[in-house]
Design an enzyme around this catalytic site. Structure first.
Site, mmCIF file in Angstrom:
data_model
loop_
_atom_site.group_PDB
_atom_site.id
_atom_site.type_symbol
_atom_site.label_atom_id
_atom_site.label_comp_id
_atom_site.label_asym_id
_atom_site.label_seq_id
_atom_site.Cartn_x
_atom_site.Cartn_y
_atom_site.Cartn_z
ATOM 1 N N PHE A 1 0.707 -1.175 -0.025
ATOM 2 C CA PHE A 1 -0.155 -0.044 -0.083
ATOM 3 C C PHE A 1 0.927 1.351 -0.036
ATOM 4 O O PHE A 1 1.901 1.287 0.835
ATOM 5 C CB PHE A 1 -0.923 0.050 1.348
ATOM 6 C CG PHE A 1 -1.818 1.225 1.244
ATOM 7 C CD1 PHE A 1 -2.782 1.091 0.327
ATOM 8 C CD2 PHE A 1 -1.549 2.306 1.918
ATOM 9 C CE1 PHE A 1 -3.847 2.320 0.383
ATOM 10 C CE2 PHE A 1 -2.421 3.360 2.013
ATOM 11 C CZ PHE A 1 -3.763 3.364 1.086
ATOM 12 N N ASP B 1 9.028 2.790 1.375
ATOM 13 C CA ASP B 1 7.915 3.344 1.995
ATOM 14 C C ASP B 1 7.678 3.274 3.520
ATOM 15 O O ASP B 1 7.215 2.168 3.937
ATOM 16 C CB ASP B 1 6.836 2.934 1.185
ATOM 17 C CG ASP B 1 5.464 3.512 1.768
ATOM 18 O OD1 ASP B 1 5.393 4.123 2.781
ATOM 19 O OD2 ASP B 1 4.213 3.398 1.097
ATOM 20 N N LYS C 1 2.532 9.808 8.129
ATOM 21 C CA LYS C 1 1.691 9.460 9.416
ATOM 22 C C LYS C 1 2.424 10.018 10.615
ATOM 23 O O LYS C 1 2.149 10.929 11.100
ATOM 24 C CB LYS C 1 1.759 8.047 9.340
ATOM 25 C CG LYS C 1 0.611 7.408 8.141
ATOM 26 C CD LYS C 1 0.222 5.879 8.605
ATOM 27 C CE LYS C 1 -0.901 5.815 7.490
ATOM 28 N NZ LYS C 1 -0.988 4.927 6.339
HETATM 29 C C1 LIG Z 1 -0.886 5.131 5.084
HETATM 30 C C2 LIG Z 1 -0.125 4.958 3.946
HETATM 31 C C3 LIG Z 1 0.119 5.801 2.899
HETATM 32 C C4 LIG Z 1 -0.815 6.701 2.584
HETATM 33 O O1 LIG Z 1 -0.504 7.711 3.361
HETATM 34 P P1 LIG Z 1 -1.399 9.042 3.266
HETATM 35 O O2 LIG Z 1 -1.130 10.004 4.129
HETATM 36 O O3 LIG Z 1 -2.916 8.523 3.665
HETATM 37 O O4 LIG Z 1 -1.674 9.326 1.676
HETATM 38 C C5 LIG Z 1 1.489 5.117 2.328
HETATM 39 N N1 LIG Z 1 2.118 4.058 2.440
HETATM 40 C C6 LIG Z 1 2.016 3.416 3.508
HETATM 41 C C7 LIG Z 1 2.745 2.406 3.872
HETATM 42 C C8 LIG Z 1 0.699 3.724 4.433
HETATM 43 O O5 LIG Z 1 0.657 2.937 5.560
#
Ligand SMILES: *Cc1c(COP(=O)(O)O)cnc(C)c1O
Length: 402
Positions: free
Chosen positions: A136, A221, A250
């Site tokens: 994700f 990420d 986050k």
């Molecule tokens: C939550 C998340 C995102 C997206 O972040 P947003 O602030 O919602 O755009 C991207 N990568 C990972 C691994 C995430 O957990």
């Protein structure tokens, strides 16, 4: 003006289905709703509130900056952004920082940078991006395409091209995909949304090796794993593999929206003035709060505390599971933990979340078979215990109605 959950259905786009109660106040790892009912928070705003709700030092940072300067745009730079970038580069492999407002935006910047780096250094053929099933990376069209969940990426027409996927931890499949046409590999150093899946150390090491061999950039990420979540400031530090680009969001703002892309000077060069940008990126309010959050999290006491609290969760969850036999495994790292439902409860993660909410515990799911916890990194021991007592009651209610 009186607003209720019913108002949501009248005025909001129906892309979410929020809980029935509306939280109005939070302090530490406790939250209160409109009726004054109290909840324990194991969700942490989806791995965001690393210091719980309304941490006094974050409130101070926000208030202080709030009476000084709110916004400038990138026509000007500002002190909080420069200080935060200095601290991020000091604490990590990175030498350059780009600020965004969310995880998706940080990832969008990372992917665009990787494409440009490959194009300018090697030519048009080098455009392939490899990512992993169940991964994700956010909800912009590029990041959702790179993410490995069709449910999120399909149904919006033609997607950005040259994106390929294989299974996480499947080395043979990865080796078959990567070549000199590979521009970048994007991965989470622990899959969060996909079900709390840890990478095998040999897998990550080999991915790094193959990226080097094929001049492909490795993008980690760390939007969910970053800023202390796994007990390291960033998860890559516990894997002994260093990415070329790292994204953070986050937890970075402790609840204030901010995202960051970190990289080396050599790679960063390719985003010359005018090539990419954001009106709010590097906003002084966001950076002032994030600077304070980073100061607090990046200290041995907090990071070691994460490891201790993880053990507390694991010990107590094991006890609960001995009694009720609902989980096949507790997985994850630090305070990003997944309780995996066994064969008797397949597909019912949401039932556990709802039952927990009924017992005044906020938790998360990761897919349909995993109940996920991502609490504050400084959640007090008594809140962990009380939260797990509530969790046990929720489990009992499900087991008993079976
Ligand atoms: C939550 C998340 C995102 C997206 O972040 P947003 O602030 O919602 O755009 C991207 N990568 C990972 C691994 C995430 O957990």
């Amino acid at each position: 003006m009186k607003v209720t959950r019913a108002t949501f259905d009248e005025v909001m786009v129906p892309n979410y289905n929020p809980a029935g109660m509306i939280p109005v106040k939070g302090e530490g790892s406790r939250v209160w709703d409109q009726d004054g009912a109290e909840y324990i928070d194991f969700a942490g705003g989806i791995a965001v509130n690393v210091l719980g709700h309304c941490h006094p030092e974050l409130v101070n940072a926000l208030n202080e900056q709030g009476s000084k300067l709110w916004h400038l745009s990138n026509v000007f730079t500002n002190e909080p952004a420069l200080r935060l970038a200095s601290k991020l580069t000091e604490a990590t492999f990175a030498e350059r920082v780009y600020f965004a407002n969310s995880g998706a935006e940080a990832n969008e910047a990372a992917l665009k940078l990787a494409r440009r780096y490959a194009l300018e250094n090697f030519g048009e053929h080098k455009s392939q991006i490899i990512a992993f099933n169940k991964g994700f990376h956010g909800r912009t069209f590029f990041t959702v395409t790179v993410g490995g969940q069709a449910a999120y990426s399909d149904g919006f027409g033609p997607k950005p091209g040259a994106v390929d996927h294989c299974d996480y931890n499947d080395l043979a499949a990865f080796e078959a995909l990567i070549s000199d046409n590979t521009c970048a590999v994007m991965m989470e150093p622990l899959q969060g949304e996909g079900g709390i899946i840890s990478p095998e150390p040999e897998f990550v090491a080999r991915v790094r090796e193959l990226c080097n061999q094929h001049n492909a950039l490795l993008i980690f990420d760390e939007v969910q794993t970053g800023v202390g979540r796994t007990g390291h400031l960033y998860a890559y530090m516990g894997l002994e593999v260093t990415p070329d680009i790292l994204t953070s969001a986050k937890a970075l703002g402790g609840g204030f929206p901010i995202g960051a892309m970190l990289t080396t000077a050599k790679i960063a060069e390719h985003l010359k003035p005018g090539t990419h940008g954001s009106t709010y990126g590097g906003n002084p309010l966001a950076c002032a709060v994030a600077e304070r959050a980073l100061d607090i999290v990046n200290n041995p006491e907090v990071l070691e505390g994460v490891v201790k609290k993880e053990q507390m969760f694991r010990d107590y969850l094991a006890e609960i599971n001995n009694k009720y036999k609902v989980f096949s495994e507790i997985r994850g790292k630090g305070l990003l933990l997944g309780c995996v439902l066994n064969d008797d409860y397949q597909g019912r993660a949401r039932d556990f979340l709802v039952a927990s909410a009924d017992e005044h515990l906020m938790c998360l799911v990761a897919g349909t078979n995993v109940v996920r916890f991502a609490p504050s990194l400084i959640i007090p021991e008594e809140d962990i215990k009380e939260g797990l007592v509530r969790f046990e009651r929720a489990i009992a209610s499900i087991v008993n109605q079976k």
